[in-house]
Design a protein around this motif. Sequence first.
Motif: not given
Length: 401
Positions: A77-79, A91, A93-95, A183, A185, A187, A209, A214
């Motif tokens: 997951i990008s955040y 924050s 998040c891009r799932l 998960w 992460f 960043h 993260g 989320i």
Amino acid sequence: MDFKQATKRAQLARRKIEEARANGRRKALRDSVRSYFRNPAVKYEAAYRKLGVDACEEVIEAAVAGLNLFEADTSRISYWRIPKRSGGHRSICRLSPHSRMRQVILKEALERSSQLGSHIYLAKKRGRDREALAICSALASGFTFGYQADVRDAFGNTNIQQACRNTAVPASVLQNNLQFADWQFDHRAEREDAYQDNGHHIPSSSSGGPRGLIQGAASSSMVFALLLNDLPLNSQGNVRLFIYGDNLLLLTRSREERAAARACLEHYMLVHPAGPFRLTNEDVELHRGFDRMGYRYQRGITSDRIEISIDRARRYDCLARLIRLAEINARHSLPVCMGSSVVFRNLLRGCNAVSDPREIREDLRFFTREYAAEYRAELLLGVPNARQPGYDQRNMSFHGP
């Protein structure tokens, strides 16, 4: 299985959950929810919704084969973090597509298996427009003193273990799809640079993260809404309560009732088992007008009825777009409001509860024409436009040299 077949069969599975809930059969409800998570049609529907109905069959089949909500989600997951208007940051998040499929399935199961209170406006056929009409009705009934609050870092402060209780969804499914333990992460610090350049301070990340629920997951808002489903204020006849996500609004008939309701709400949020939650609050009253969730509520100038309009932030944003459009049209000797219909359509999209859209269009066009006339005069006189470089889109002022 194509998209239409998957949708039709998934709707039948959701209807079974609703029937079991309506009949009050707890065991049947749990069984129907479990079978919903295992239903192939539900997985196909989620895959089509997140990958697109035009996705090739091999991609859909591979996605469905790896979709098991009873196993832990180990996706990456990008955040990144963005500043909040009330201070601090949140924050985002891009799932991955796989995680988004899981979240859609979980959200539907939570929504269909739970009896949402009348104060919750975060479900199908009970969205922002329905809430706006209900607020307007309460204001017209004399509930003109309000208390508006936003839960500080609502998702980040949520205790997942407590949030997973008292639902028909199996605890293993909730933990496997809400917990951060499995998960990984990434960043995305480069996404924060634009905010840093504009003067917003975002502290360096020292954690692994986000925490809590989320931000950006389909199920998070529903989980948080269920935490506030049994708010005691909703049963009191002298209070009207409205909750949309982590945004709360109380309406009462007097300032004294508002103070009592406010104290009750703040105490409830502080001692909540999934909290504690703290509020960023504001007292609002009808005679001054107030904004909420993209709408503005105020009493009409020429009549005594309650009017729903677009909030000030969206009006200013629309006016800024119209002004930029008018400048382009003026430089090319085109009609002032040419192309404005697209701007208005984007402004009113998703705002179906507005009382008089025509009045909003006329007001904004009037200001645009006034500005355009002055701008055309500057062009004819050869006066350089000193306003554009320092134009402040939010408060509609210019700070140019």
